[in-house]
Motif scaffolding. Sequence first.
Motif, PDB file in Angstrom:
ATOM      1  N   GLN A  88     -14.753   8.218 -17.528  1.00  0.00           N
ATOM      2  CA  GLN A  88     -13.490   7.776 -16.954  1.00  0.00           C
ATOM      3  C   GLN A  88     -13.576   7.868 -15.439  1.00  0.00           C
ATOM      4  N   ASP A  89     -12.962   6.896 -14.777  1.00  0.00           N
ATOM      5  CA  ASP A  89     -12.965   6.894 -13.326  1.00  0.00           C
ATOM      6  C   ASP A  89     -11.801   7.757 -12.821  1.00  0.00           C
ATOM      7  N   PHE A  91      -8.922   7.053 -12.033  1.00  0.00           N
ATOM      8  CA  PHE A  91      -7.619   6.654 -12.574  1.00  0.00           C
ATOM      9  C   PHE A  91      -7.593   6.737 -14.095  1.00  0.00           C
ATOM     10  N   GLU A  92      -8.569   7.472 -14.657  1.00  0.00           N
ATOM     11  CA  GLU A  92      -8.681   7.703 -16.097  1.00  0.00           C
ATOM     12  C   GLU A  92      -8.895   6.414 -16.885  1.00  0.00           C
ATOM     13  N   LYS A  93      -9.555   5.459 -16.254  1.00  0.00           N
ATOM     14  CA  LYS A  93      -9.944   4.214 -16.908  1.00  0.00           C
ATOM     15  C   LYS A  93     -11.459   4.209 -17.064  1.00  0.00           C
ATOM     16  N   PRO A  94     -11.986   3.427 -18.003  1.00  0.00           N
ATOM     17  CA  PRO A  94     -13.437   3.444 -18.229  1.00  0.00           C
ATOM     18  C   PRO A  94     -14.231   2.951 -17.021  1.00  0.00           C
ATOM     19  N   ASN A 125     -16.183  -0.647 -12.572  1.00  0.00           N
ATOM     20  CA  ASN A 125     -15.027   0.235 -12.774  1.00  0.00           C
ATOM     21  C   ASN A 125     -13.747  -0.435 -12.317  1.00  0.00           C
ATOM     22  N   SER A 126     -12.633   0.238 -12.564  1.00  0.00           N
ATOM     23  CA  SER A 126     -11.333  -0.351 -12.250  1.00  0.00           C
ATOM     24  C   SER A 126     -10.993  -0.264 -10.773  1.00  0.00           C
ATOM     25  N   ASP A 130     -13.003  -3.939  -9.912  1.00  0.00           N
ATOM     26  CA  ASP A 130     -12.174  -4.638 -10.893  1.00  0.00           C
ATOM     27  C   ASP A 130     -13.035  -5.109 -12.072  1.00  0.00           C
ATOM     28  N   TYR A 131     -13.969  -4.247 -12.461  1.00  0.00           N
ATOM     29  CA  TYR A 131     -14.899  -4.441 -13.582  1.00  0.00           C
ATOM     30  C   TYR A 131     -15.918  -5.556 -13.368  1.00  0.00           C
TER      31      TYR A 131
END
Length: 167
Positions: A88-89, A91-94, A125-126, A130-131
């Motif tokens: 997780q990054d 911001f708790e996103k993958p 990442n987010s 932006d992936y």
Amino acid sequence: MNDTTPFAIADPEDQEKGWFHGAWGGIKQIWDKGNSDFYLSGRYWHTSLGFTDEDRDRYDDWGLGGGYGRSLTDEKGNQRMLYALIAQDSFEKPMYLTGVGWLAQWRMPGDLRVGAGYSVAIIANSIATDYIPFPAPAPLVSIGNEKVSLYCTFFNSILYFFAKTSF
């Protein structure tokens, strides 16, 4: 510098076909002859070099996740790594990363080793991309032994700590 890339451990026949073919041959050597590794993603430290106190207060410093890789210690005692992780990054996103690494290693008393080198990863990442995958060369240091090591790298004003166990 070329001695630290996968090209250096490729078969001579692969090297004669050019750098990219030789690098791919070296990657295959790491995969075929290396140890299996499990990675445990750890902690971020958002430095004051790139983040305000307000930013650091709202970021999550735990990069929970894991991954798999292969590592090979060459005849000089240096470590070559292939890896893929999902963590997780801030911001708790993958966050997805895969890459290669090289570490010069020095033996310390007992079974302890310290290492310094670099990694070249593709990261998505987010936050930063932006992936959209982008290359991320970064310094890499380690301390541990043949089975368990702690690593640290630095990218985008963030120190990132993670661990690896080989089996």
